[in-house]
Design an enzyme around this catalytic site. Structure first.
Site: not given
Ligand code: PMP
Length: 460
Positions: A171, A271, A299
């Protein structure tokens, strides 16, 4: 690469039956203790699909609706108290409402919330990220989705190629290029050594799926085949997969990936939206000693405020400098997120804080492993820095297909059992807990206690 998944035993079949019984009882208990959340969700559903702002937040019968939070604790609208190990899907490594972060944001608010002309703190955050992750230059975004979107665009602009390769089950946010083979059902996934690319949502632009190749994690041979046409702009991968529990790279996978990408003129994008400062001071790339061409962050670097970033060597970022690749955004580098990030990176998430949270996590995981062994549970524990999880497979998982062998009945029973006893783990059974800098030993012990009670009931 062959993957061996052990067949379920008859003992495990008994656990499945028991898990379903526990789930049924726990759902009744959940219903009785969360009427306020139910009412809030019913109200929200009238104006917001599923009653949640992101579909990740939805679960049956309705999600816990939050009222307030402080340090390691969250309270719902019914007054139930939870040790929050979800921590904003890992965004809150600083914990809730950290006093230092709060003071920094309040100080900034005295001077305004948004300028859309640069502020000095932009360079400060750029310097802090450079210091931690090593890339020469950075640009800011508001989310991980934007960071991976911009990184892929930069890779395409630099290489002049349009195809990309990603990991099956990976994801990377919700823009078109990465909404391919996110969590495909295995009857529509093709062979393990050359998975099919499948759309993960309706509404993708025409031709997107054809531009995205898919390989399994921990399979360097498949990557080599996927890049063999010398027509792939980038390979985007989480150095540690953290959307299927925690799936570690094995046998120097990342080193091999680095070499294969270089040999094929394909840019390597890490990522690190989920790993980054929760994995190591310098992210998972620092932990494993592998430098990608582009790093995507979000985040935890924002300390709970919306912030993403991507960084690369100057040669790549020069395409942004000379406006060949366009990168813009009203809220990019806004002063509130900058203030939060500076407090996070320079004052709160220090080496000491990392060592302490990682050590607390190691203890939680070894306590969980003792319980797994004592009750002979079909599970194992995995750690990456301050993040940990119990994965309900006997053997460590190496990729998405192994993860699909998870005993989801037991995993769900474990999750809902914890919620009813004040342990908030991320919904969806595919995440991990995060030990924030504000969690206490008492809170860590509470997780162990609840896990032991669950193990007893499961095997009763
Ligand atoms: N990459 C990874 C690895 C993620 O886990 C996520 C979010 N869970 C994203 C990208 C997207 O980040 P955001 O939700 O901030 O858009």
């Amino acid at each position: 690469m062959t993957t061996v998944t052990r067949p379920r035993t008859s003992g495990q079949a008994r656990l499945n039956v028991r898990a379903k019984e526990i789930t049924a009882a726990e759902l009744e208990r959940y219903t009785a203790r969360t009427p306020g959340s139910q009412a809030a969700n019913n109200r929200a559903r009238q104006v917001i699909p599923l009653g949640v702002p992101s579909s990740f937040q939805a679960y049956d019968p309705w999600p816990v609706v939050a009222k307030t939070a402080k340090a390691g604790t969250l309270w719902d609208v019914d007054g139930n108290e939870y040790v929050d190990f979800n921590m904003g899907f890992g965004a809150l490594y600083v914990g809730h409402n950290h006093p230092v972060l709060r003071a920094a944001v309040e100080r900034q608010m005295e001077h305004g919330m948004l300028y859309v002309t640069p502020c000095e703190s932009n360079a400060t955050v750029g310097e802090l990220l450079k210091g931690r992750f090593g890339h020469d230059q950075w640009r800011f975004t508001n989310s991980g989705t934007e960071a991976t979107m911009d990184a892929i665009r930069l890779a395409r602009g630099f290489t002049g190629r349009t195809k990309i390769v990603k990991i099956e089950g990976g994801y990377h946010g919700h823009h078109d290029s990465v909404m391919v083979s996110m969590k495909p059902s295995l009857d529509n996934a093709g062979p393990a050594d050359s998975p099919w690319s499948t759309a993960s949502t309706a509404g993708l632009a025409a031709g997107i799926v054809e531009q995205v190749g898919v390989v399994q994690f921990n399979d360097p041979d498949a990557l080599r085949r996927a890049l063999s046409g010398f027509d792939v702009a980038c390979f985007i991968v989480e150095p540690v997969m953290e959307n299927i529990g925690i799936c570690l790279p094995y046998d120097n996978y990342l080193q091999k990936v680095r070499q294969i990408c270089s040999e094929h003129g394909t840019l390597l994008i890490f990522d690190e939206v989920k790993t980054s400062i929760t994995a190591h001071m310098g992210g998972a790339s620092g932990h494993f000693g592998v430098q990608p061409d582009i790093t995507c962050l979000a985040k935890s670097i924002g300390g709970g405020l919306p912030l993403g970033a991507f960084g690369a060597r100057k040669e790549l970022m020069d395409l942004i400098t000379d406006l060949t690749v366009v990168h813009q955004g009203t809220f990019n580098g806004n002063p509130l997120s900058m203030a939060a990030s500076i407090a996070t990176l320079s004052e709160i998430c220090t080496q000491d804080a990392f060592d302490r949270t990682a050590a607390m996590n190691t203890r939680m995981l070894s306590d969980a492993q003792v319980i797994i062994d004592e009750f002979d549970l079909p599970a194992h524990t995995v750690q990456m820095g301050a993040k940990g999880c119990v994965t309900w497979t006997v053997d460590p998982i190496r990729n998405y297909r192994d993860y699909k062998g998870t005993d989801f009945d037991v995993a769900f029973a474990h999750w809902i059992y914890g919620i009813n006893r004040g342990i908030l783990l991320p919904p969806g059974l595919d995440e991990q807990w995060l030990v924030s800098v504000q969690h206490t030993d008492v809170e860590a012990d509470r997780q162990t206690e609840v896990f032991r009670d669950f193990a007893k009931e499961l095997t009763a």
